[in-house]
Design an enzyme around this catalytic site. Structure first.
Site, PDB file in Angstrom:
ATOM      1  N   LYS A  70      -0.481   0.382  63.856  1.00  0.00           N
ATOM      2  CA  LYS A  70      -1.563  -0.188  63.052  1.00  0.00           C
ATOM      3  C   LYS A  70      -1.356   0.053  61.557  1.00  0.00           C
ATOM      4  CE  LYS A  70      -5.331   1.730  64.824  1.00  0.00           C
ATOM      5  NZ  LYS A  70      -4.761   2.669  65.808  1.00  0.00           N
ATOM      6  N   LYS A 115      -8.667  10.794  64.361  1.00  0.00           N
ATOM      7  CA  LYS A 115      -7.405  11.419  63.916  1.00  0.00           C
ATOM      8  C   LYS A 115      -7.104  11.094  62.464  1.00  0.00           C
ATOM      9  CE  LYS A 115      -5.032   9.268  66.995  1.00  0.00           C
ATOM     10  NZ  LYS A 115      -6.135   8.651  67.728  1.00  0.00           N
ATOM     11  N   LYS A 142      -7.200  11.110  71.501  1.00  0.00           N
ATOM     12  CA  LYS A 142      -7.571   9.812  72.052  1.00  0.00           C
ATOM     13  C   LYS A 142      -7.784   8.776  70.940  1.00  0.00           C
ATOM     14  CE  LYS A 142     -11.627   7.941  74.484  1.00  0.00           C
ATOM     15  NZ  LYS A 142     -11.315   6.649  73.992  1.00  0.00           N
ATOM     16  N   ASP A 144      -2.633   7.227  72.348  1.00  0.00           N
ATOM     17  CA  ASP A 144      -2.093   7.644  73.631  1.00  0.00           C
ATOM     18  C   ASP A 144      -0.583   7.719  73.540  1.00  0.00           C
ATOM     19  OD1 ASP A 144      -4.697   7.306  75.295  1.00  0.00           O
ATOM     20  OD2 ASP A 144      -4.514   5.559  73.985  1.00  0.00           O
TER      21      ASP A 144
HETATM   22  N1  LIG Z   1     -16.690  13.401  61.646  1.00  0.00           N
HETATM   23  C1  LIG Z   1     -16.947  12.105  61.538  1.00  0.00           C
HETATM   24  N2  LIG Z   1     -18.108  11.678  61.056  1.00  0.00           N
HETATM   25  C2  LIG Z   1     -18.377  10.351  60.971  1.00  0.00           C
HETATM   26  N3  LIG Z   1     -17.518   9.378  61.310  1.00  0.00           N
HETATM   27  C3  LIG Z   1     -16.342   9.758  61.798  1.00  0.00           C
HETATM   28  C4  LIG Z   1     -15.989  11.115  61.934  1.00  0.00           C
HETATM   29  N4  LIG Z   1     -14.728  11.183  62.443  1.00  0.00           N
HETATM   30  C5  LIG Z   1     -14.339   9.895  62.604  1.00  0.00           C
HETATM   31  N5  LIG Z   1     -15.292   9.043  62.227  1.00  0.00           N
HETATM   32  C6  LIG Z   1     -15.244   7.599  62.264  1.00  0.00           C
HETATM   33  O1  LIG Z   1     -14.695   7.147  63.493  1.00  0.00           O
HETATM   34  C7  LIG Z   1     -13.937   5.977  63.307  1.00  0.00           C
HETATM   35  C8  LIG Z   1     -12.589   6.156  63.945  1.00  0.00           C
HETATM   36  O2  LIG Z   1     -11.880   7.150  63.220  1.00  0.00           O
HETATM   37  P1  LIG Z   1     -10.340   7.128  62.949  1.00  0.00           P
HETATM   38  O3  LIG Z   1      -9.879   5.790  62.528  1.00  0.00           O
HETATM   39  O4  LIG Z   1     -10.040   8.279  62.099  1.00  0.00           O
HETATM   40  O5  LIG Z   1      -9.848   7.392  64.430  1.00  0.00           O
HETATM   41  P2  LIG Z   1      -8.375   7.460  64.981  1.00  0.00           P
HETATM   42  O6  LIG Z   1      -8.362   8.502  66.013  1.00  0.00           O
HETATM   43  O7  LIG Z   1      -7.414   7.530  63.891  1.00  0.00           O
HETATM   44  O8  LIG Z   1      -8.279   6.026  65.675  1.00  0.00           O
HETATM   45  P3  LIG Z   1      -6.980   5.289  66.187  1.00  0.00           P
HETATM   46  O9  LIG Z   1      -6.595   5.953  67.467  1.00  0.00           O
HETATM   47  O10 LIG Z   1      -7.463   3.894  66.399  1.00  0.00           O
HETATM   48  O11 LIG Z   1      -5.951   5.401  65.113  1.00  0.00           O
HETATM   49  C9  LIG Z   1     -13.862   5.718  61.824  1.00  0.00           C
HETATM   50  O12 LIG Z   1     -14.737   4.710  61.460  1.00  0.00           O
HETATM   51  C10 LIG Z   1     -14.279   7.052  61.217  1.00  0.00           C
HETATM   52  O13 LIG Z   1     -14.918   6.913  59.996  1.00  0.00           O
HETATM   53 MG   LIG Z   2      -5.695   6.299  63.395  1.00  0.00          MG
END
Ligand SMILES: Nc1ncnc2c1ncn2[C@@H]1O[C@H](COP(=O)(O)OP(=O)(O)OP(=O)(O)O)[C@@H](O)[C@H]1O
Ligand SMILES: [Mg+2]
Ligand code: SF4
Lengths: 460, 291
Positions: free
Chosen positions: B44, B18, B13, B130
Site C-alpha cells: 500500500k 501499525k 493485524k 498478515d
Molecule cells: N490509538 C489510536 N487512536 C485513534 N485512532 C487510531 C489509533 N491507532 C490507530 N488508529 C486509527 O486506525 C486506523 C488504522 O490505523 P493504521 O493505518 O495505522 O493501521 P495499520 O495497522 O497500519 O493498517 P494496515 O494493516 O492496513 O497497514 C487509522 O485511521 C488510525 O488513525
Molecule cells: Mg499500515
C-alpha cells in the site's frame, strides 16, 4: 512538502541501461549456471535448489555443447537438486533443502558444497541462509549463493558464488602476507570454452617470472587450500575487462589486499611480455629473472613465427584482411588486440555479448578505442543474435571474404557471407576442447594454427 | 568504531494501528535526537504518509518498475524531524508477487549499504498486516531486524493475529532471526480491555511495552496529514507515544516467544467470551433494576 528524494533520478536514461526483450540464440546462461563455477574448483560439489530442468540446462549448454568440456568432478549430472515443484512453491522449500543437504553428505565426497538457488526459492523467499547456517554451525563445509535466473546471467552468478565462498568459507585474515603470492581472477570457467588451457598458460607465465599462483579454478588449481590461502596473497590480479573486479574490491575491503587490474588478456609475444612486465613492476619482482623468462619465451615464440612467415607471405592473396569478433568482452578485447597489433588485420565489427554491468561499459569502450596507437574501435553491446547477425551483414569487409571470430550461432551467417569462422566462445558446438589455449605465448601459436587451418581448408 | 544500528520490525493485524504507532514512534525518536529511518514494508506504500504531510512518496518498486537499476537514495525521502522515509511498495492488488517485492526492496537498501552511509541509529520496519508469505518475513530474518514488536488491541482477531505472529517468530528465532520485544497494546481505553490483553500477555509470558489509548487526537492529527507528535505535541497522547519510543530505544533484550497452541487459544478465548457474556448480562440486569 516537496517530493524530493535524497538523490534525484537522472532524467536522461542511457539507452543501454534498460534494453531488454526477447533474445534469439543466447550467448550466456542464467545465474544458476554458476553451479559450473563451483564445479570448476577441484573437489567442490554444487547443490542446486531449483525447479526441474534448471541445472541440467545450464550444464548441457555450458559444459556439453560448448567445447564438450564435460562436467568435472562434481558438476553436471552429479549435482544434487531439490527438484522443487508445486509443493515447495506453496509451502516453502527449506525443509526439502535441509533433507537434500543431509543426504548429499552421505553419498557425495566433497571438500566444499555450494548451494545455489534458482528462481523458485528466490521468488517465494525461502530462507536458504538459515538452512545453510545450521549446517555451517555443525562444521559442514558448505556455503550458499542466491542465483535465481531473474537476478542476472552466469557472470552475475559467478560473482555471487565467489563472494559466497570468500565470505562464508574463507574466513577472516590472520594478518599474514606472503610476498610473491598472487590470486588470479580471470576468464569465466566453462562459459569461456578455453578457460582450462588458458588459466594453465596464465599460471605458467606468472610462475615463470617468479610468482606463486592461486589460480583458484580448473585442473591446475590445488582446490580449496588455494581459496583458504587467498587472504595471504600479496595481491589480486584481475585479468579481464570487468569480471573479478567486484571480487577484488571485496577483498580490498575485507582483508586490505591491493589489486592490479589488467583488462587485456595477453595473446602473443608482444602482449604477453608487456603483461609480465606490468605484473612484475606491481609485485616488485627483480627484473633479471623476469627479463630472462621473457627472453626465453620470445625466442621460442619467434622461432615458430619465423616458420609461419613463409606461409603468410606466400599465401597472402588468399588470406582475409578484415575480421569481426562476436563474443564476451574478455576474449573480444584480447583477440582484437592480437589480430590488429600482431597480424595487422583490420577490425570491421566488434560486438560484446555478455551484457556487462552498465557501470563498466565506458571503461570497456575506452579499451577498444585504444587498441593500438593508430587503431580505435567502436564496439556495440548486443545480446540478441538476430541483431548481431544484421550488424555483421552490414559491416564493410572490403573485397575479400571475411573472417569471423564467434560462436556456433555464426555458422549459417558465415556460409551466407562465404567467409571463415573460428569458434572462440559460447556456444562452440563444433569444437572439442580439452587443454587447448589461445592465450599467452603458447596459446597464440595454437590460435594461429586454428585460424589459418580454417582459412586454407576453406576451399578444400 | 561505528555505533550499533538498532533494527526493529512492527507487525500486527491489518488496520490495527501499525503505521500510526510506528510513525509516532519514529517522530518521537527523531524529536529525541535519534537518526531514524522508517521503512514501509507494505504494497500500500502508506506507512510514512503522516511523516510527510499526508503525501505519498514513490516506492522502491515504483522506481524499479520504471528502470532496472535503482540508486537506493532515489527512494529515500526526508520527513518530519529529518526522518528518512522509504516505502517498499509493490504490484497492483491481484497481480504479481508482493512478497518478492518486499525482498527486493530490503535487499536493495542492504546491498547499497545505505544504513551505514546514513549513519542511522534506528530503522523501523512497518510490515503489512498478515505475514502471508516468505517475503513478508524478510524483515525478521537474521541480519535484518533483531526485535519485533506487535501491535494488538484487545479484540480476539487482533490477538489471534499476534499469537500467529509469535509462532512465526518462534520459527525464525531458531535460525538466528529476530526475537520478540513485546506487545504494544493499542486502543486500550477500559479496564476490561486491559484485563484481556494483560491476560494474553501473561499466558504467553510477553511484556506489554505500552498501553496506547484510542484517542480523537490521533484521528485529528491523521486528518491533517501528521503524526500526533507533530500535530499535538502537548497532548497526553503525544506523551504516551514518547514514553513508548523511549522504551523501544532503551530496549535491549528480546526473547523467543511462547505462543499458545490452537487448542489453548480456543479455550482461552472461550473463557473470555463466557466472561464477557456474564458481564453483559449483569450490566443488563442492573439497568433493568435501575429502570
Ligand atoms: N490509538 C489510536 N487512536 C485513534 N485512532 C487510531 C489509533 N491507532 C490507530 N488508529 C486509527 O486506525 C486506523 C488504522 O490505523 P493504521 O493505518 O495505522 O493501521 P495499520 O495497522 O497500519 O493498517 P494496515 O494493516 O492496513 O497497514 C487509522 O485511521 C488510525 O488513525
Ligand atoms: Mg499500515
Ligand atoms: S531462469 Fe530460473 S527457472 Fe530458468 S533455469 Fe534459471 S533458475 Fe531455473
Amino acid at each position: 512538502m516537496a517530493i524530493l528524494a535524497l538523490k534525484s533520478r537522472p532524467t536522461e536514461i542511457s539507452p543501454d541501461a534498460d534494453k531488454s526483450g526477447p533474445i534469439e540464440l543466447v550467448r550466456y546462461v542464467c545465474a544458476i549456471g554458476a553451479m559450473q563455477s563451483a564445479a570448476a574448483i577441484p573437489r567442490v560439489v554444487p547443490i542446486t535448489h531449483c525447479g526441474p530442468g534448471c541445472a541440467d540446462k545450464q550444464y548441457m549448454n555450458l559444459a556439453f555443447y560448448n567445447g564438450f568440456q564435460g562436467s568435472g568432478y562434481g558438476g553436471g549430472p552429479v549435482v544434487p537438486s531439490t527438484n522443487a515443484s508445486q509443493r515447495e512453491v506453496i509451502f516453502g522449500g527449506a525443509d526439502r533443502l535441509r533433507e537434500l543437504i543431509e543426504s548429499t553428505q552421505l553419498v557425495l565426497d566433497a571438500d566444499l558444497f555450494v548451494v545455489l538457488t534458482g528462481c523458485i526459492p528466490d521468488l517465494v523467499g525461502d530462507d536458504v541462509g538459515s538452512v545453510v547456517r545450521d549446517f555451517q554451525k555443525k562444521g559442514v563445509p558448505i556455503v550458499y549463493a542466491e542465483t535465481g535466473g531473474f537476478r542476472g546471467n552466469n557472470f552475475t552468478g559467478h560473482e555471487a558464488v565467489t563472494r559466497a565462498i570468500i565470505e562464508q568459507y574463507v574466513g577472516p585474515w590472520d594478518g599474514v602476507r606472503e610476498q610473491g603470492l598472487v590470486n588470479v581472477w580471470s576468464l569465466l570457467p566453462y562459459q569461456n570454452t578455453f578457460w582450462r588451457g588458458d588459466l594453465e598458460e596464465i599460471k605458467r607465465l606468472l610462475e615463470g617470472i617468479g610468482l606463486k599462483v592461486n589460480v583458484l579454478f580448473g585442473p591446475d588449481s590445488a582446490g580449496l587450500s588455494e581459496w583458504r590461502d587467498i587472504p595471504h596473497a600479496q595481491f589480486n590480479l584481475v585479468l579481464s575487462p570487468w569480471l573479478g573486479l567486484s571480487t577484488a574490491t571485496l577483498l580490498e575491503e575485507r582483508v586490505h589486499q591491493p589489486f592490479l587490474h589488467i583488462p587485456v588478456v595477453p595473446i602473443g609475444a608482444r602482449q604477453s611480455s608487456e603483461f609480465l612486465r606490468q605484473v612484475a613492476e606491481f609485485a616488485g619482482l627483480p627484473s633479471e629473472r623476469v627479463e630472462a623468462f621473457i627472453k626465453s619465451e620470445e625466442t621460442r615464440y619467434y622461432n615458430y613465427i619465423d616458420g609461419f612467415t613463409d606461409f603468410y607471405s606466400e599465401y597472402w592473396w588468399g588470406l582475409p584482411a578484415k575480421f569481426a569478433v562476436v563474443g564476451d568482452s574478455a576474449y573480444n578485447l584480447a583477440l582484437t588486440k592480437f589480430l590488429v597489433t600482431q597480424l595487422g588485420l583490420i577490425p570491421a565489427k566488434q560486438i560484446v555479448t555478455e551484457d556487462p554491468p552498465v557501470e563498466h561499459r565506458d571503461a570497456i569502450r575506452a579499451e577498444f578505442r585504444n587498441i593500438d596507437h593508430d587503431v580505435s574501435v567502436e564496439i556495440d553491446f548486443i545480446e540478441d543474435s538476430y541483431q548481431i547477425h544484421q550488424s555483421i551483414r552490414n559491416a564493410d569487409f572490403g573485397h575479400k571474404p571475411p573472417i569471423i571470430f564467434g560462436t556456433t550461432w555464426e555458422r549459417d551467417l558465415v556460409k551466407e557471407m562465404k567467409g571463415s569462422l573460428v569458434e572462440v566462445g559460447f556456444p562452440a558446438s563444433y569444437e572439442v576442447v580439452l587443454s587447448r589455449s589461445y592465450v599467452g605465448y603458447r596459446g597464440a601459436l595454437s590460435l594461429l594454427e586454428r585460424i589459418y587451418s580454417t582459412v586454407v581448408s576453406h576451399s578444400a | 568504531m561505528a555505533k550499533k544500528l538498532k533494527q526493529i520490525a512492527i507487525y500486527g493485524k491489518g488496520g490495527i494501528g501499525k503505521s500510526t504507532t510506528t510513525s509516532n514512534i519514529s517522530a518521537a525518536l527523531a524529536e529525541a535526537g535519534y537518526k531514524v529511518m522508517q521503512f514501509g514494508a507494505d504494497p500500500k506504500a502508506d506507512s510514512t504518509n503522516t511523516l510527510r504531510g499526508g503525501e505519498y512518496i514513490p516506492s522502491v518498486l515504483d522506481l524499479l518498475a520504471e528502470r532496472r537499476r535503482v540508486d537506493a537514495y532515489e527512494a529515500i525521502f526526508e520527513g518530519f524531524g529529518g526522518i528518512y522515509c522509504v516505502e517498499a511498495g509493490g504490484p497492483q492488488p491481484g497481480v504479481g508477487c508482493a512478497g518478492r517485492g518486499i525482498i527486493t526492496a530490503v535487499e536493495l537498501l542492504k546491498q547499497q549499504r545505505v544504513f551505514e552511509e546514513l549513519d542511522l541509529d534506528i530503522v523501523i520496519y512497518d510490515v503489512l498486516g498478515d505475514v502471508v508469505c516468505g517475503g513478508f518475513a524478510v524483515p525478521v530474518r537474521e541480519g535484518i531486524a533483531e526485535h519485533v514488536f506487535t501491535v494488538s488491541s484487545s479484540d480476539f482477531m487482533a490477538i489471534y493475529a499476534a499469537n500467529n505472529l509469535f509462532r512465526g517468530i518462534e520459527r525464525f528465532s531458531n535460525s538466528g532471526g529476530a526475537l520478540l520485544g513485546g506487545i504494544i497494546a493499542n486502543s486500550i481505553n477500559t479496564d476490561f480491555q486491559r484485563e484481556i490483553i494483560d491476560d494474553f500477555a501473561a499466558r504467553t509470558d510477553t511484556p506489554i511495552v505500552q498501553y496506547v489509548p484510542r484517542s480523537l487526537t490521533v484521528t485529528q492529527a491523521e486528518l491533517s496529514g501528521r503524526t500526533t507528535i507533530e500535530a499535538a505535541p502537548q497532548s497526553a497522547q503525544a506523551d504516551v507515544y514518547r514514553q513508548l519510543a523511549r522504551r523501544i530505544a532503551e530496549h535491549t533484550d528480546s526473547k523467543v516467544p511462547t505462543p499458545l497452541n490452537p487448542t489453548q487459544l480456543r479455550e482461552w478465548s472461550a473463557r473470555w467470551a463466557d466472561h464477557l457474556v456474564a458481564a453483559e448480562q449483569a450490566e443488563a440486569e442492573r439497568s433493568r433494576q435501575v429502570a
